[in-house]
Scaffold this motif. Structure first.
Motif, PDB file in Angstrom:
ATOM      1  N   ASP A  62       0.841  -1.194   0.000  1.00 33.94           N
ATOM      2  CA  ASP A  62       0.000   0.000   0.000  1.00 33.94           C
ATOM      3  C   ASP A  62       0.882   1.252   0.000  1.00 33.94           C
ATOM      4  OD1 ASP A  62       0.798   0.446   2.721  1.00 33.94           O
ATOM      5  OD2 ASP A  62      -0.894  -0.752   3.407  1.00 33.94           O
ATOM      6  N   GLU A  63       0.258   2.387  -0.241  1.00 33.67           N
ATOM      7  CA  GLU A  63       1.010   3.642  -0.314  1.00 33.67           C
ATOM      8  C   GLU A  63       1.633   4.013   1.027  1.00 33.67           C
ATOM      9  OE1 GLU A  63       0.637   8.353  -1.571  1.00 33.67           O
ATOM     10  OE2 GLU A  63      -1.162   7.102  -1.628  1.00 33.67           O
ATOM     11  N   ALA A  64       0.890   3.845   2.108  1.00 29.79           N
ATOM     12  CA  ALA A  64       1.404   4.237   3.429  1.00 29.79           C
ATOM     13  C   ALA A  64       2.696   3.493   3.757  1.00 29.79           C
ATOM     14  CB  ALA A  64       0.342   3.984   4.498  1.00 29.79           C
ATOM     15  N   SER A  65       2.756   2.212   3.451  1.00 30.66           N
ATOM     16  CA  SER A  65       3.965   1.429   3.714  1.00 30.66           C
ATOM     17  C   SER A  65       5.131   1.920   2.870  1.00 30.66           C
ATOM     18  CB  SER A  65       3.712  -0.048   3.438  1.00 30.66           C
ATOM     19  OG  SER A  65       2.740  -0.552   4.315  1.00 30.66           O
ATOM     20  N   PHE A  66       4.863   2.222   1.603  1.00 29.53           N
ATOM     21  CA  PHE A  66       5.929   2.758   0.756  1.00 29.53           C
ATOM     22  C   PHE A  66       6.419   4.094   1.300  1.00 29.53           C
ATOM     23  CE2 PHE A  66       7.038   5.871  -2.512  1.00 29.53           C
ATOM     24  CZ  PHE A  66       8.286   5.357  -2.863  1.00 29.53           C
ATOM     25  N   ARG A  67       5.506   4.972   1.683  1.00 28.93           N
ATOM     26  CA  ARG A  67       5.901   6.299   2.172  1.00 28.93           C
ATOM     27  C   ARG A  67       6.730   6.190   3.454  1.00 28.93           C
ATOM     28  NH1 ARG A  67       5.678   9.342  -2.301  1.00 28.93           N
ATOM     29  NH2 ARG A  67       3.645   9.159  -3.265  1.00 28.93           N
ATOM     30  N   ARG A  68       6.399   5.237   4.322  1.00 27.91           N
ATOM     31  CA  ARG A  68       7.219   5.027   5.526  1.00 27.91           C
ATOM     32  C   ARG A  68       8.624   4.570   5.126  1.00 27.91           C
ATOM     33  NH1 ARG A  68       2.344   3.316   7.541  1.00 27.91           N
ATOM     34  NH2 ARG A  68       2.743   1.114   7.083  1.00 27.91           N
ATOM     35  N   PHE A  69       8.699   3.649   4.163  1.00 30.54           N
ATOM     36  CA  PHE A  69      10.010   3.198   3.683  1.00 30.54           C
ATOM     37  C   PHE A  69      10.782   4.356   3.049  1.00 30.54           C
ATOM     38  CE2 PHE A  69      12.601   1.919   0.067  1.00 30.54           C
ATOM     39  CZ  PHE A  69      13.558   1.156   0.723  1.00 30.54           C
ATOM     40  N   GLU A  70      10.098   5.174   2.273  1.00 28.58           N
ATOM     41  CA  GLU A  70      10.726   6.268   1.533  1.00 28.58           C
ATOM     42  C   GLU A  70      11.454   7.248   2.460  1.00 28.58           C
ATOM     43  OE1 GLU A  70       9.260   9.159  -2.073  1.00 28.58           O
ATOM     44  OE2 GLU A  70       7.907   8.914  -0.387  1.00 28.58           O
ATOM     45  N   THR A  71      10.981   7.392   3.679  1.00 28.25           N
ATOM     46  CA  THR A  71      11.599   8.329   4.618  1.00 28.25           C
ATOM     47  C   THR A  71      12.469   7.624   5.662  1.00 28.25           C
ATOM     48  OG1 THR A  71       9.624   8.279   6.014  1.00 28.25           O
ATOM     49  CG2 THR A  71       9.735  10.019   4.338  1.00 28.25           C
TER      50      THR A  71
END
Length: 107
Positions: A62-71
């Motif tokens: 999901d997007e939220a998991s990617f965004r957490r990884f991204e930062t």
């Protein structure tokens, strides 16, 4: 692959002549992405139309998991290792809305 898959596509312009080294380092550090519990896989492709251009496709639950990884620190270190090979790039995100499996390779 779930229709809810969140896909990230990076277009990376690599410094001329550094493609083989970029590919080697990408393989070496790739598990920092693929070992993340929310990552569904990652692919590296080299353009046949544009010299020194690569595409990285990464699928996430999901997007939220990617965004957490991204930062995350893990992502910052991953980027640090690949950055010396880049001369430019861009990112596109998308959601998979349908998947039609092909028969190629099936016996």
């Amino acid at each position: 692959m779930s229709d809810a898959t969140y896909r990230v596509m990076l277009r990376m312009q690599i410094i001329p002549g550094m493609g083989p080294d970029f590919e080697r380092i990408w393989r070496k550090v790739g598990d920092s992405v693929t070992s993340h519990p929310a990552n569904r896989g990652q692919w590296l492709s080299r353009s046949e139309e544009e010299e020194d251009v690569y595409y990285i496709v990464s699928d996430w639950v999901d997007e939220a998991s990617f965004r957490r990884f991204e930062t995350s620190d893990r992502h910052v270190e991953h980027r640090r290792q690949l950055h010396p090979y880049r001369s430019g790039g861009s990112m596109v995100t998308m959601r998979i809305v349908a998947h039609l499996p092909g028969t190629g390779g099936a016996e």
